[in-house]
Write a protein that holds these residues in place. Sequence first.
Motif, PDB file in Angstrom:
ATOM      1  N   ASN A 132     -40.654   7.066  -1.266  1.00 29.51           N
ATOM      2  CA  ASN A 132     -39.213   7.274  -1.246  1.00 29.51           C
ATOM      3  C   ASN A 132     -38.728   7.153   0.202  1.00 29.51           C
ATOM      4  O   ASN A 132     -39.001   8.036   1.016  1.00 29.51           O
ATOM      5  N   PRO A 133     -38.070   6.043   0.596  1.00 34.36           N
ATOM      6  CA  PRO A 133     -37.583   5.006  -0.309  1.00 34.36           C
ATOM      7  C   PRO A 133     -38.672   4.050  -0.787  1.00 34.36           C
ATOM      8  O   PRO A 133     -39.697   3.881  -0.125  1.00 34.36           O
ATOM      9  N   GLN A 158     -33.991   1.428   5.810  1.00 36.65           N
ATOM     10  CA  GLN A 158     -33.308   0.752   4.724  1.00 36.65           C
ATOM     11  C   GLN A 158     -33.950  -0.603   4.419  1.00 36.65           C
ATOM     12  O   GLN A 158     -33.646  -1.212   3.407  1.00 36.65           O
ATOM     13  N   LEU A 214     -33.546   4.425  -3.083  1.00 40.61           N
ATOM     14  CA  LEU A 214     -33.712   5.771  -2.537  1.00 40.61           C
ATOM     15  C   LEU A 214     -33.376   6.791  -3.622  1.00 40.61           C
ATOM     16  O   LEU A 214     -32.331   6.695  -4.276  1.00 40.61           O
ATOM     17  N   GLY A 237     -39.973   1.313   4.547  1.00 39.35           N
ATOM     18  CA  GLY A 237     -40.142   2.756   4.573  1.00 39.35           C
ATOM     19  C   GLY A 237     -41.082   3.235   5.649  1.00 39.35           C
ATOM     20  O   GLY A 237     -41.314   4.437   5.782  1.00 39.35           O
ATOM     21  N   TYR A 249     -26.234   3.006   1.202  1.00 32.15           N
ATOM     22  CA  TYR A 249     -26.731   2.582  -0.098  1.00 32.15           C
ATOM     23  C   TYR A 249     -25.583   2.440  -1.094  1.00 32.15           C
ATOM     24  O   TYR A 249     -24.652   3.244  -1.122  1.00 32.15           O
TER      25      TYR A 249
END
Length: 209
Positions: free
Chosen positions: A68-69, A196, A99, A199, A149
Amino acid sequence: MRHIGKLLLLTSLLTSSLAFGQITADPEERGERGAQDPLRSRTPEGNPLPFMQRLRFGGGISGLSIGNPFSIGVSPVVAYQASERAVLGVGVNYVYTRLKLYDSAGQRYNFTANQYGGRVFGMYEIVPKIIPNLYAHGELESISVQDNYSGAGLPVNRTWIASPLVGVTYSQRIGRLAGINLSALYNLNYTTSSTQVYGSPWVLRISFF
C-alpha cells in the motif's frame, strides 16, 4: 480490478512479439566461449550487422510494487545492440497505482492514479567471462504524475518527475531472437511525491526484448 486486467492483457500482447534481430555466430568466438554465446552485432565475417537487424522490440512489466500503495505498469521497449556488450534503448511507461485508506469507522476507500511517460536507458555487460549476460544498467525516466489521487474529492493536477535509475540487469536469452531481462534499479531522485509512481526507491522490473 478492471484497470489491472487491462494492464495484464496489454502486457501479454507486448510480450507475445518479444524481439527480433539477426544474431549470427562466429565459429572462432563461439569456440573460445564454449559455443554458447553467438555474436550480437556482427556477421561471421566480422562485418557490422545492418541497423534494422540490431533492433529488438518488446516490453514488460514495470513499476511493480506489492503493498500500500499498490502499483503495476507496462513498458513497451525498442532496444538497439550498439556493440557486443552495449545495448541502448527507449521505452514508454504507464503505471497504475492504488492507495487504500480507512476512516475512523473502518470503511475502506480506494484512490487511484494513472501515470505515464518515457525513458531512455543504456546497458553494458560487466564481466562476460565471469558472469555472462549481467549488465550495469542506467536510465533516465520522466513520468507525469497526478498531485492527488482520483476519488479523493480534490482537484487533480499533473507534475513531471524525472528519475535517474541505476542498478543491474540480468538477461537470459531465449534462443537466438529474444531474452528475458530481470532488473533491480534504485531511484536516485526518490521523494515523497515519487510514492505516487513507485512505492519504494527500489524498482524491480521484468522485460522482454
